[in-house]
Scaffold this motif. Structure first.
Motif, PDB file in Angstrom:
ATOM      1  N   SER A   5      87.184 -35.889  58.571  1.00  6.99           N
ATOM      2  CA  SER A   5      86.689 -36.728  57.493  1.00  6.99           C
ATOM      3  C   SER A   5      87.750 -36.963  56.415  1.00  6.99           C
ATOM      4  CB  SER A   5      85.471 -36.059  56.870  1.00  6.99           C
ATOM      5  OG  SER A   5      85.086 -36.736  55.715  1.00  6.99           O
ATOM      6  N   ASN A   6      87.607 -38.074  55.714  1.00  3.77           N
ATOM      7  CA  ASN A   6      88.447 -38.360  54.562  1.00  3.77           C
ATOM      8  C   ASN A   6      87.813 -37.847  53.271  1.00  3.77           C
ATOM      9  OD1 ASN A   6      90.333 -39.758  56.146  1.00  3.77           O
ATOM     10  ND2 ASN A   6      89.085 -41.599  56.053  1.00  3.77           N
ATOM     11  N   ALA A   7      86.567 -37.384  53.353  1.00  2.78           N
ATOM     12  CA  ALA A   7      85.871 -36.885  52.164  1.00  2.78           C
ATOM     13  C   ALA A   7      86.550 -35.621  51.659  1.00  2.78           C
ATOM     14  CB  ALA A   7      84.404 -36.616  52.484  1.00  2.78           C
ATOM     15  N   LYS A   8      86.535 -35.459  50.355  1.00  2.00           N
ATOM     16  CA  LYS A   8      87.138 -34.292  49.718  1.00  2.00           C
ATOM     17  C   LYS A   8      86.317 -33.050  50.030  1.00  2.00           C
ATOM     18  CE  LYS A   8      88.448 -32.663  45.151  1.00  2.00           C
ATOM     19  NZ  LYS A   8      88.592 -33.054  43.747  1.00  2.00           N
ATOM     20  N   ASP A   9      87.009 -31.958  50.363  1.00  2.00           N
ATOM     21  CA  ASP A   9      86.332 -30.685  50.569  1.00  2.00           C
ATOM     22  C   ASP A   9      86.110 -30.021  49.216  1.00  2.00           C
ATOM     23  OD1 ASP A   9      86.073 -30.561  53.421  1.00  2.00           O
ATOM     24  OD2 ASP A   9      88.236 -30.251  53.530  1.00  2.00           O
ATOM     25  N   VAL A  10      84.871 -29.619  48.964  1.00  2.00           N
ATOM     26  CA  VAL A  10      84.511 -28.959  47.719  1.00  2.00           C
ATOM     27  C   VAL A  10      84.102 -27.527  48.051  1.00  2.00           C
ATOM     28  CG1 VAL A  10      82.823 -28.970  45.836  1.00  2.00           C
ATOM     29  CG2 VAL A  10      83.834 -31.111  46.602  1.00  2.00           C
ATOM     30  N   THR A  11      84.473 -26.605  47.187  1.00  5.21           N
ATOM     31  CA  THR A  11      84.194 -25.187  47.405  1.00  5.21           C
ATOM     32  C   THR A  11      83.228 -24.663  46.342  1.00  5.21           C
ATOM     33  OG1 THR A  11      86.011 -24.458  45.995  1.00  5.21           O
ATOM     34  CG2 THR A  11      86.536 -24.881  48.332  1.00  5.21           C
ATOM     35  N   ASP A  12      82.786 -23.412  46.542  1.00  8.12           N
ATOM     36  CA  ASP A  12      81.964 -22.757  45.521  1.00  8.12           C
ATOM     37  C   ASP A  12      82.671 -22.825  44.162  1.00  8.12           C
ATOM     38  OD1 ASP A  12      79.984 -22.029  47.367  1.00  8.12           O
ATOM     39  OD2 ASP A  12      80.738 -19.991  47.612  1.00  8.12           O
ATOM     40  N   LYS A  31      82.378 -33.054  50.774  1.00  7.01           N
ATOM     41  CA  LYS A  31      81.799 -32.193  51.804  1.00  7.01           C
ATOM     42  C   LYS A  31      81.844 -30.739  51.343  1.00  7.01           C
ATOM     43  CE  LYS A  31      82.919 -33.302  56.163  1.00  7.01           C
ATOM     44  NZ  LYS A  31      81.679 -33.894  56.616  1.00  7.01           N
ATOM     45  N   VAL A  32      80.770 -30.004  51.657  1.00  4.80           N
ATOM     46  CA  VAL A  32      80.723 -28.570  51.397  1.00  4.80           C
ATOM     47  C   VAL A  32      80.412 -27.878  52.713  1.00  4.80           C
ATOM     48  CG1 VAL A  32      79.528 -26.697  50.211  1.00  4.80           C
ATOM     49  CG2 VAL A  32      79.960 -28.837  48.995  1.00  4.80           C
ATOM     50  N   ASN A  33      81.369 -27.085  53.212  1.00  4.42           N
ATOM     51  CA  ASN A  33      81.155 -26.304  54.427  1.00  4.42           C
ATOM     52  C   ASN A  33      80.297 -25.091  54.042  1.00  4.42           C
ATOM     53  OD1 ASN A  33      81.480 -24.274  56.467  1.00  4.42           O
ATOM     54  ND2 ASN A  33      83.220 -25.437  57.263  1.00  4.42           N
ATOM     55  N   VAL A  34      79.055 -25.044  54.555  1.00  6.31           N
ATOM     56  CA  VAL A  34      78.117 -23.999  54.142  1.00  6.31           C
ATOM     57  C   VAL A  34      78.534 -22.612  54.627  1.00  6.31           C
ATOM     58  CG1 VAL A  34      76.190 -25.598  53.915  1.00  6.31           C
ATOM     59  CG2 VAL A  34      76.535 -24.415  56.085  1.00  6.31           C
ATOM     60  N   GLN A  74      81.410 -27.151  40.385  1.00  7.06           N
ATOM     61  CA  GLN A  74      81.078 -27.526  39.001  1.00  7.06           C
ATOM     62  C   GLN A  74      81.920 -28.715  38.549  1.00  7.06           C
ATOM     63  OE1 GLN A  74      78.775 -26.048  36.803  1.00  7.06           O
ATOM     64  NE2 GLN A  74      79.318 -27.545  35.242  1.00  7.06           N
ATOM     65  N   LYS A  75      83.235 -28.617  38.724  1.00  3.25           N
ATOM     66  CA  LYS A  75      84.132 -29.675  38.259  1.00  3.25           C
ATOM     67  C   LYS A  75      84.024 -30.938  39.118  1.00  3.25           C
ATOM     68  CE  LYS A  75      89.059 -30.488  37.309  1.00  3.25           C
ATOM     69  NZ  LYS A  75      89.095 -31.803  37.898  1.00  3.25           N
ATOM     70  N   ASP A  76      84.045 -30.773  40.448  1.00  5.67           N
ATOM     71  CA  ASP A  76      84.099 -31.925  41.350  1.00  5.67           C
ATOM     72  C   ASP A  76      82.772 -32.670  41.465  1.00  5.67           C
ATOM     73  OD1 ASP A  76      86.765 -31.453  41.920  1.00  5.67           O
ATOM     74  OD2 ASP A  76      86.327 -30.286  43.716  1.00  5.67           O
ATOM     75  N   VAL A  77      81.662 -31.975  41.294  1.00  3.82           N
ATOM     76  CA  VAL A  77      80.353 -32.593  41.509  1.00  3.82           C
ATOM     77  C   VAL A  77      79.568 -32.712  40.204  1.00  3.82           C
ATOM     78  CG1 VAL A  77      78.142 -32.400  42.725  1.00  3.82           C
ATOM     79  CG2 VAL A  77      80.280 -31.805  43.902  1.00  3.82           C
ATOM     80  N   LEU A  78      79.300 -31.591  39.575  1.00  6.35           N
ATOM     81  CA  LEU A  78      78.414 -31.599  38.409  1.00  6.35           C
ATOM     82  C   LEU A  78      79.026 -32.283  37.198  1.00  6.35           C
ATOM     83  CD1 LEU A  78      76.888 -28.011  38.726  1.00  6.35           C
ATOM     84  CD2 LEU A  78      76.036 -30.172  39.670  1.00  6.35           C
ATOM     85  N   GLU A  79      80.350 -32.244  37.067  1.00  4.44           N
ATOM     86  CA  GLU A  79      81.005 -32.863  35.917  1.00  4.44           C
ATOM     87  C   GLU A  79      81.569 -34.246  36.225  1.00  4.44           C
ATOM     88  OE1 GLU A  79      83.846 -30.001  34.449  1.00  4.44           O
ATOM     89  OE2 GLU A  79      82.292 -28.488  34.130  1.00  4.44           O
ATOM     90  N   SER A  80      81.290 -34.789  37.397  1.00  5.58           N
ATOM     91  CA  SER A  80      81.806 -36.110  37.769  1.00  5.58           C
ATOM     92  C   SER A  80      81.152 -37.196  36.922  1.00  5.58           C
ATOM     93  CB  SER A  80      81.518 -36.381  39.252  1.00  5.58           C
ATOM     94  OG  SER A  80      81.918 -37.696  39.586  1.00  5.58           O
ATOM     95  N   ASP A  81      81.929 -38.215  36.587  1.00 11.28           N
ATOM     96  CA  ASP A  81      81.347 -39.323  35.825  1.00 11.28           C
ATOM     97  C   ASP A  81      80.703 -40.372  36.737  1.00 11.28           C
ATOM     98  OD1 ASP A  81      83.722 -40.202  36.864  1.00 11.28           O
ATOM     99  OD2 ASP A  81      84.545 -40.943  34.983  1.00 11.28           O
ATOM    100  N   LYS A  82      80.835 -40.204  38.055  1.00 10.10           N
ATOM    101  CA  LYS A  82      80.187 -41.088  39.031  1.00 10.10           C
ATOM    102  C   LYS A  82      79.142 -40.277  39.793  1.00 10.10           C
ATOM    103  CE  LYS A  82      83.945 -42.497  41.402  1.00 10.10           C
ATOM    104  NZ  LYS A  82      84.795 -43.322  42.279  1.00 10.10           N
ATOM    105  N   PRO A  83      78.155 -40.948  40.393  1.00 11.76           N
ATOM    106  CA  PRO A  83      77.274 -40.225  41.303  1.00 11.76           C
ATOM    107  C   PRO A  83      78.110 -39.629  42.439  1.00 11.76           C
ATOM    108  CG  PRO A  83      76.394 -42.406  40.855  1.00 11.76           C
ATOM    109  CD  PRO A  83      77.786 -42.360  40.275  1.00 11.76           C
ATOM    110  N   GLU A 113      81.682 -21.541  54.754  1.00  8.23           N
ATOM    111  CA  GLU A 113      82.787 -21.113  53.901  1.00  8.23           C
ATOM    112  C   GLU A 113      82.389 -21.022  52.431  1.00  8.23           C
ATOM    113  OE1 GLU A 113      85.888 -23.934  54.728  1.00  8.23           O
ATOM    114  OE2 GLU A 113      86.108 -23.257  56.798  1.00  8.23           O
ATOM    115  N   ASN A 114      81.268 -21.646  52.061  1.00  6.82           N
ATOM    116  CA  ASN A 114      80.826 -21.697  50.667  1.00  6.82           C
ATOM    117  C   ASN A 114      79.339 -21.350  50.557  1.00  6.82           C
ATOM    118  OD1 ASN A 114      83.360 -22.934  49.356  1.00  6.82           O
ATOM    119  ND2 ASN A 114      82.956 -24.243  51.117  1.00  6.82           N
ATOM    120  N   PRO A 115      78.990 -20.111  50.913  1.00 10.75           N
ATOM    121  CA  PRO A 115      77.570 -19.743  50.951  1.00 10.75           C
ATOM    122  C   PRO A 115      76.882 -19.722  49.590  1.00 10.75           C
ATOM    123  CG  PRO A 115      78.941 -17.809  51.310  1.00 10.75           C
ATOM    124  CD  PRO A 115      79.855 -19.011  51.327  1.00 10.75           C
TER     125      PRO A 115
END
Length: 107
Positions: free
Chosen positions: A2-9, A57-60, A13-22, A62-64
């Motif tokens: 995938s070209n989607a950014k990998d997000v970790t535990d 993407k969040v690999n469950v 917070q920064k990549d998802v919850l603090e994003s200015d876009k959905p 690797e990021n339980p």
């Protein structure tokens, strides 16, 4: 892959919850066949709607912690976050048209 950014535990917070876009978050795992089917569909959505929405993407496995925090029990689970809030959910591999309808408000 995938070209989607990998997000970790640690970066959620920064990549998802603090994003200015959905943000469309794909909770997935390497061993999950339906997850692999969904990945190119989400890549297409990211390419077509990238100016309005972020796809990550969040690999469950690797990021339980983040998976547990949001009660992920079935994958693929696709959540939409906006303004730090979980605002929409789609469970299972679905055709692109169905996902675009479910998430039309954010695309």
């Amino acid at each position: 892959m995938s070209n989607a950014k990998d997000v970790t535990d640690q970066s959620f917070q920064k990549d998802v919850l603090e994003s200015d876009k959905p943000v469309i978050v794909d909770f997935w795992a390497e061993w999950c066949g339906p997850c692999r089917m969904l990945s190119p569909i989400l890549d297409e959505i990211a390419a077509e709607h990238g100016e309005k929405v972020e796809v990550v993407k969040v690999n469950v496995d690797e990021n339980p912690a983040i998976a547990a925090q949001y009660g992920i029990t079935s994958i693929p689970a696709v959540f939409v976050f906006q303004g730090g809030e979980h605002v929409a959910t789609s469970i299972g591999a679905k055709p692109k048209k169905v996902l675009e309808q479910e998430f039309a408000e954010y695309l």
